[in-house]
Design a protein around this motif. Structure first.
Motif, PDB file in Angstrom:
ATOM      1  N   SER A  36      19.389  39.711  52.293  1.00  0.00           N
ATOM      2  CA  SER A  36      18.298  39.295  51.411  1.00  0.00           C
ATOM      3  C   SER A  36      18.143  37.774  51.366  1.00  0.00           C
ATOM      4  O   SER A  36      17.145  37.263  50.867  1.00  0.00           O
ATOM      5  N   GLY A  37      19.140  37.053  51.852  1.00  0.00           N
ATOM      6  CA  GLY A  37      19.073  35.598  51.813  1.00  0.00           C
ATOM      7  C   GLY A  37      19.688  35.015  50.553  1.00  0.00           C
ATOM      8  O   GLY A  37      19.721  33.803  50.362  1.00  0.00           O
ATOM      9  N   LYS A  38      20.201  35.894  49.678  1.00  0.00           N
ATOM     10  CA  LYS A  38      20.838  35.447  48.439  1.00  0.00           C
ATOM     11  C   LYS A  38      22.118  34.677  48.770  1.00  0.00           C
ATOM     12  O   LYS A  38      22.441  33.694  48.127  1.00  0.00           O
ATOM     13  N   THR A  39      22.823  35.157  49.793  1.00  0.00           N
ATOM     14  CA  THR A  39      23.997  34.447  50.303  1.00  0.00           C
ATOM     15  C   THR A  39      23.523  33.563  51.443  1.00  0.00           C
ATOM     16  O   THR A  39      22.868  34.045  52.369  1.00  0.00           O
ATOM     17  N   ARG A  40      23.856  32.263  51.374  1.00  0.00           N
ATOM     18  CA  ARG A  40      23.459  31.373  52.466  1.00  0.00           C
ATOM     19  C   ARG A  40      24.448  31.499  53.607  1.00  0.00           C
ATOM     20  O   ARG A  40      25.649  31.663  53.381  1.00  0.00           O
ATOM     21  N   VAL A  41      23.957  31.437  54.833  1.00  0.00           N
ATOM     22  CA  VAL A  41      24.822  31.511  56.008  1.00  0.00           C
ATOM     23  C   VAL A  41      24.697  30.200  56.774  1.00  0.00           C
ATOM     24  O   VAL A  41      23.596  29.800  57.158  1.00  0.00           O
ATOM     25  N   ILE A  42      25.830  29.528  56.968  1.00  0.00           N
ATOM     26  CA  ILE A  42      25.834  28.306  57.788  1.00  0.00           C
ATOM     27  C   ILE A  42      26.516  28.644  59.106  1.00  0.00           C
ATOM     28  O   ILE A  42      27.656  29.121  59.119  1.00  0.00           O
TER      29      ILE A  42
END
Ligand SMILES: [Zn+2]
Length: 266
Positions: A36-42
Motif C-alpha cells: 500500500s506504500g504505508k511502509t517506505r522501501v529504500i
C-alpha cells in the motif's frame, strides 16, 4: 473495591492497551504496509552495468550480450558475465579464511533483521582512513539499548556520494593504496559478540581502504557472518527502526555475489 470502580479500571486498561497498540503497531504491519506504500522501501543496491567501480587490478568485471531480440526472435533475452564481487554485493564467509559457508548456504533467516546504522559521515569527511572505534557502538547502545541478536549493522560514511566516480570512490594515493573509511577490528569483534547476522558499508570494503591484512574480513567471515559492500546512499535511514531484507543471488559454491538490499521503514 466497589464493582463500578473495578469496572472503570478495566475499561481504562482496555482503552490504554488499544491506544498503545495503535501507536506501536505490531512488527508484522511493516511488511503488510509495503504494497500500500504505508511502509517506505529504500533500495540500497546499485543497478548493475559495466560502468561501476571494480576492485583495483580486476581487468574484466561485467559484460552483457543480447541473445534474442523481439524483432528477430519475438522475445528479448540477454546473457551476462560478472565478478562475484562487483557493485552492491554480499561476501559469504568462505571469501576469506577461516570462513566456510558459501553464499547459497547462508540460512535464509539470517537475511532478515533490524538495521543498526552507525553514522561516521563527519569523521569520514575529515579522515579518509577513519576506522570506527568501539566507542561509537557504545554510544549507539547508550541511546537505543544493546544491539539485538540478528541485527544487520550498516556503516554510513557518506562515501556513496562519490559513486560511481572510480577515482574519488577508491581514492588511491601515488602508491596505489586506497583511502576510504571502514570498521575497526575491535568494533567487528564487539559486533560478533552481539551475535549480529552481518555487517555492511557504503564503501568498497568493510576494512578501511589502506588495510593490507583485511583483519575485519578475517574476523567477521571467520565467525560465520556475511558482509554487504558498495551499499547505496543510506542518508534516508534512521539510526534504528528500519528493517532489512537482504537477497543475494543463490549461486551454488559462490564466494559471494550480487545482492538486493531493501530497508523497510514503518
Ligand atoms: Zn566483497
Amino acid at each position: 473495591m466497589a464493582a463500578t470502580r473495578r469496572y472503570g479500571i478495566i475499561v481504562l486498561c482496555l482503552t490504554t492497551c488499544m491506544t498503545l497498540h495503535a501507536q506501536n503497531p505490531h512488527k508484522d504491519d511493516v511488511l503488510e504496509g509495503v504494497p500500500s506504500g504505508k511502509t517506505r522501501v529504500i533500495d540500497l543496491s546499485y543497478a548493475i552495468n559495466e560502468k561501476l567501480v571494480p576492485w583495483p587490478g580486476d581487468t574484466r568485471w561485467f559484460e552483457a550480450k543480447v541473445n534474442a531480440t523481439v524483432e528477430k526472435n519475438g522475445y528479448f533475452t540477454r546473457s551476462f558475465w560478472m565478478l562475484e564481487h562487483y557493485g552492491t554485493h554480499l561476501d559469504a564467509p568462505i571469501h576469506f579464511p577461516p570462513g566456510k559457508m558459501t553464499v547459497d548456504e547462508i540460512p535464509a533467516r539470517k537475511l532478515f533483521g533490524p538495521a543498526v546504522v552507525l553514522d561516521a559521515r563527519a569523521e569520514s569527511a575529515k579522515d579518509a582512513d577513519y576506522q570506527v572505534p568501539a566507542a561509537r557502538v557504545e554510544a549507539w547502545e547508550k541511546r537505543h539499548g544493546q544491539i539485538p541478536e540478528g541485527a544487520i549493522v550498516l556503516l554510513r560514511t557518506g562515501w556513496a556520494s562519490r559513486w560511481p566516480d572510480a577515482q574519488r570512490y577508491r581514492n588511491q594515493d601515488a602508491q596505489g593504496r586506497m583511502h576510504f573509511p571502514g570498521y575497526s577490528v575491535e568494533v567487528a569483534k564487539l559486533l560478533i559478540e552481539r551475535k549480529v547476522s552481518g555487517l555492511g558499508c557504503d564503501t568498497m570494503s568493510v576494512d578501511y581502504g589502506a588495510s593490507e591484512d583485511f583483519a575485519v574480513h578475517r574476523a567477521v567471515l571467520g565467525a560465520g557472518l556475511y558482509q554487504l559492500e558498495n551499499l547505496a546512499d543510506m542518508s534516508g535511514l534512521p539510526e534504528t527502526g528500519a528493517f532489512l531484507v537482504v537477497a543475494p543471488i543463490k549461486l551454488e559454491g559462490g564466494s559471494g555475489g550480487a545482492v538486493r538490499v531493501f530497508a523497510l521503514l514503518p
